[in-house]
Design a protein around this motif. Structure first.
Motif, PDB file in Angstrom:
ATOM      1  N   GLU A  59       0.835  -1.202   0.000  1.00  0.00           N
ATOM      2  CA  GLU A  59       0.000   0.000   0.000  1.00  0.00           C
ATOM      3  C   GLU A  59       0.879   1.264   0.000  1.00  0.00           C
ATOM      4  N   TRP A  60       0.265   2.386  -0.364  1.00  0.00           N
ATOM      5  CA  TRP A  60       0.979   3.661  -0.373  1.00  0.00           C
ATOM      6  C   TRP A  60       1.182   4.175   1.053  1.00  0.00           C
ATOM      7  N   VAL A  61       2.350   4.769   1.285  1.00  0.00           N
ATOM      8  CA  VAL A  61       2.640   5.414   2.566  1.00  0.00           C
ATOM      9  C   VAL A  61       3.155   6.826   2.278  1.00  0.00           C
ATOM     10  N   ASP A  62       2.956   7.714   3.257  1.00  0.00           N
ATOM     11  CA  ASP A  62       3.531   9.051   3.165  1.00  0.00           C
ATOM     12  C   ASP A  62       4.092   9.437   4.530  1.00  0.00           C
ATOM     13  N   ASP A  98       3.810  -9.657  -6.014  1.00  0.00           N
ATOM     14  CA  ASP A  98       3.324  -8.321  -5.638  1.00  0.00           C
ATOM     15  C   ASP A  98       4.365  -7.451  -4.940  1.00  0.00           C
ATOM     16  N   GLN A  99       5.637  -7.870  -4.923  1.00  0.00           N
ATOM     17  CA  GLN A  99       6.677  -7.081  -4.262  1.00  0.00           C
ATOM     18  C   GLN A  99       7.057  -5.871  -5.112  1.00  0.00           C
ATOM     19  N   VAL A 100       7.132  -4.703  -4.489  1.00  0.00           N
ATOM     20  CA  VAL A 100       7.605  -3.494  -5.171  1.00  0.00           C
ATOM     21  C   VAL A 100       8.588  -2.750  -4.268  1.00  0.00           C
ATOM     22  N   PHE A 101       9.445  -1.970  -4.905  1.00  0.00           N
ATOM     23  CA  PHE A 101      10.370  -1.101  -4.196  1.00  0.00           C
ATOM     24  C   PHE A 101      10.388   0.259  -4.879  1.00  0.00           C
ATOM     25  N   ASN A 102      10.653   1.293  -4.101  1.00  0.00           N
ATOM     26  CA  ASN A 102      11.032   2.592  -4.645  1.00  0.00           C
ATOM     27  C   ASN A 102      12.541   2.648  -4.733  1.00  0.00           C
ATOM     28  N   ARG A 103      13.010   3.628  -5.484  1.00  0.00           N
ATOM     29  CA  ARG A 103      14.448   3.871  -5.570  1.00  0.00           C
ATOM     30  C   ARG A 103      14.659   5.378  -5.759  1.00  0.00           C
ATOM     31  N   ILE A 104      15.896   5.830  -5.649  1.00  0.00           N
ATOM     32  CA  ILE A 104      16.163   7.261  -5.811  1.00  0.00           C
ATOM     33  C   ILE A 104      17.544   7.451  -6.430  1.00  0.00           C
ATOM     34  N   ARG A 105      17.601   8.240  -7.454  1.00  0.00           N
ATOM     35  CA  ARG A 105      18.869   8.581  -8.108  1.00  0.00           C
ATOM     36  C   ARG A 105      19.658   9.496  -7.182  1.00  0.00           C
ATOM     37  N   VAL A 106      20.950   9.236  -7.051  1.00  0.00           N
ATOM     38  CA  VAL A 106      21.764   9.952  -6.064  1.00  0.00           C
ATOM     39  C   VAL A 106      21.786  11.455  -6.326  1.00  0.00           C
ATOM     40  N   GLU A 107      21.743  11.859  -7.599  1.00  0.00           N
ATOM     41  CA  GLU A 107      21.735  13.290  -7.903  1.00  0.00           C
ATOM     42  C   GLU A 107      20.476  13.973  -7.372  1.00  0.00           C
ATOM     43  N   ASP A 108      19.362  13.243  -7.357  1.00  0.00           N
ATOM     44  CA  ASP A 108      18.134  13.822  -6.807  1.00  0.00           C
ATOM     45  C   ASP A 108      18.209  13.978  -5.296  1.00  0.00           C
ATOM     46  N   ILE A 109      18.984  13.114  -4.633  1.00  0.00           N
ATOM     47  CA  ILE A 109      19.207  13.315  -3.193  1.00  0.00           C
ATOM     48  C   ILE A 109      19.936  14.635  -2.968  1.00  0.00           C
ATOM     49  N   THR A 162      12.286  10.134  -2.849  1.00  0.00           N
ATOM     50  CA  THR A 162      12.152   8.869  -3.553  1.00  0.00           C
ATOM     51  C   THR A 162      11.552   9.119  -4.931  1.00  0.00           C
ATOM     52  N   ASP A 163      11.689   8.131  -5.807  1.00  0.00           N
ATOM     53  CA  ASP A 163      11.112   8.290  -7.137  1.00  0.00           C
ATOM     54  C   ASP A 163       9.593   8.190  -7.083  1.00  0.00           C
ATOM     55  N   SER A 164       8.974   8.349  -8.247  1.00  0.00           N
ATOM     56  CA  SER A 164       7.510   8.385  -8.308  1.00  0.00           C
ATOM     57  C   SER A 164       6.896   7.082  -8.796  1.00  0.00           C
ATOM     58  N   GLU A 165       7.741   6.078  -9.058  1.00  0.00           N
ATOM     59  CA  GLU A 165       7.218   4.857  -9.660  1.00  0.00           C
ATOM     60  C   GLU A 165       7.768   3.599  -8.988  1.00  0.00           C
ATOM     61  N   PRO A 166       7.206   3.215  -7.839  1.00  0.00           N
ATOM     62  CA  PRO A 166       7.618   1.946  -7.247  1.00  0.00           C
ATOM     63  C   PRO A 166       7.281   0.794  -8.192  1.00  0.00           C
ATOM     64  N   CYS A 167       8.180  -0.195  -8.265  1.00  0.00           N
ATOM     65  CA  CYS A 167       7.954  -1.284  -9.215  1.00  0.00           C
ATOM     66  C   CYS A 167       8.670  -2.535  -8.741  1.00  0.00           C
ATOM     67  N   GLU A 217       9.715  -5.993   3.592  1.00  0.00           N
ATOM     68  CA  GLU A 217       9.070  -4.691   3.650  1.00  0.00           C
ATOM     69  C   GLU A 217       8.549  -4.348   2.266  1.00  0.00           C
ATOM     70  N   ASN A 218       7.234  -4.298   2.109  1.00  0.00           N
ATOM     71  CA  ASN A 218       6.606  -4.071   0.815  1.00  0.00           C
ATOM     72  C   ASN A 218       5.679  -2.861   0.924  1.00  0.00           C
ATOM     73  N   LYS A 219       5.989  -1.812   0.175  1.00  0.00           N
ATOM     74  CA  LYS A 219       5.193  -0.579   0.262  1.00  0.00           C
ATOM     75  C   LYS A 219       5.468   0.280  -0.963  1.00  0.00           C
ATOM     76  N   ARG A 220       4.589   1.219  -1.189  1.00  0.00           N
ATOM     77  CA  ARG A 220       4.763   2.235  -2.223  1.00  0.00           C
ATOM     78  C   ARG A 220       4.886   3.578  -1.512  1.00  0.00           C
ATOM     79  N   VAL A 221       5.995   4.258  -1.702  1.00  0.00           N
ATOM     80  CA  VAL A 221       6.282   5.475  -0.941  1.00  0.00           C
ATOM     81  C   VAL A 221       5.996   6.710  -1.782  1.00  0.00           C
ATOM     82  N   SER A 222       5.195   7.593  -1.241  1.00  0.00           N
ATOM     83  CA  SER A 222       4.801   8.817  -1.929  1.00  0.00           C
ATOM     84  C   SER A 222       5.819   9.934  -1.691  1.00  0.00           C
ATOM     85  N   ASN A 223       6.108  10.701  -2.743  1.00  0.00           N
ATOM     86  CA  ASN A 223       7.000  11.861  -2.635  1.00  0.00           C
ATOM     87  C   ASN A 223       6.240  13.173  -2.812  1.00  0.00           C
TER      88      ASN A 223
END
Length: 291
Positions: A115-118, A182-193, A212-217, A255-261
């Motif tokens: 599920e989505w988390v914020d 049904d497992q998904v992860f978010n990720r983030i490009r280091v430059e965006d950090i 975090t990115d906008s597309e957990p997959c 840990e399975n979640k979709r993280v909102s940015n």
């Protein structure tokens, strides 16, 4: 202005790059002297901090620090800097301090069944390292209140970028396509950090922000797409339940979640790499994936 990055590693260097136009000095710590030269080449004045004690040189440097970015992870004893400060306010060590940023992880949310988390979602960490992160976040929030300082907590998802990505894993033969239903992860490009930290720095922002990115997959999708760009056959899919994995690797899949940015985006921040496909294409086309 003088920015200090405690633990100036992969993310810390990206943060320094983004802060350079805004400050007169950037300092950073590393645990060993052999890593000092790479920091200097990135415009960071290096200092040694082993997490156990503060030498006189570092204490003298802290006297002029105006902005602190803490990137060193906690352990069973807690946050390394707060442990050394004790109950004293931050100004006892950094009298000119104006703002603090603490780099945390989306792992603090724990498992939410996809599920989505914020930022308003309750933390229910699963792994030991995530439990330690929650405790460190709480300790920094208490310290910020004691010191009367704004505190930005950046909750980061899986970090990747030049030198650390699916291309490199495919190249060295460590890429795997583990499949868990049904497992998904978010990720983030280091430059965006780096860009997000500079954005919050400029506003002396106070609060918690998912970076975090906008597309957990599903994680195997990233490997498949990278292999396609390289013109390679992707590694075979492996069932997660029967795959040979270390305890730490297996714990990530607990840990399975979709993280909102949305929070930081609503403030006006724009992610340069909001999804993995455009990011991988850029690294491949611009030949920066090797780092």
């Amino acid at each position: 202005m003088h920015a200090m990055i405690l633990g100036a590693g992969y993310s810390g260097k990206a943060i320094a790059t983004n802060l350079q136009p805004h400050v007169s000095q950037i300092s950073g710590t590393t645990r060993t002297a052999d890593k000092a030269d790479p920091l200097a080449k990135n415009g960071i004045k290096p200092f040694i901090f082993n997490g156990e004690e503060l030498n006189d040189t570092l204490r003298e440097t802290f006297a002029s620090v105006t902005h602190l970015i803490q990137s060193i992870g906690p352990n069973d004893a807690g946050d390394p800097l707060l442990r050394l400060i004790g109950n004293a306010p931050m100004q006892s060590l950094m009298p000119k301090l104006e703002w603090v940023s603490y780099l945390s992880t989306v792992g603090v949310y724990g498992d939410h069944g996809g599920e989505w988390v914020d930022e308003g979602t309750a933390c229910r960490p699963v792994s030991v390292r995530s439990v330690q992160r929650v405790a460190a976040e709480d300790a920094w929030m208490a310290q910020a209140k004691t010191s009367g300082l704004p505190l930005s907590i950046l909750r980061l998802s899986g970090i990747y970028g030049p030198g650390r990505n699916a291309f490199r894993n495919l190249e060295n033969g460590t890429a795997r396509r583990l499949v868990k239903k049904d497992q998904v992860f978010n990720r983030i490009r280091v430059e965006d950090i780096g860009a997000a930290c500079a954005f919050l720095f400029a506003r002396k922002a106070d609060g918690i922000f998912n970076v975090t990115d906008s597309e957990p997959c599903p994680p195997q999708d990233v490997v498949t797409y990278a292999a396609r760009l390289m013109g390679l056959e992707p590694p075979p899919e492996q069932d997660f339940e029967t795959a040979e994995l270390s305890a730490m690797a297996r714990s990530f899949y607990g840990e399975n979640k979709r993280v909102s940015n949305r929070r930081i985006q609503h403030m006006g921040f724009e992610f340069r790499y909001p999804e993995y496909r455009m990011s991988l294409v850029q690294m491949w086309d611009d030949k920066v994936w090797q780092g």
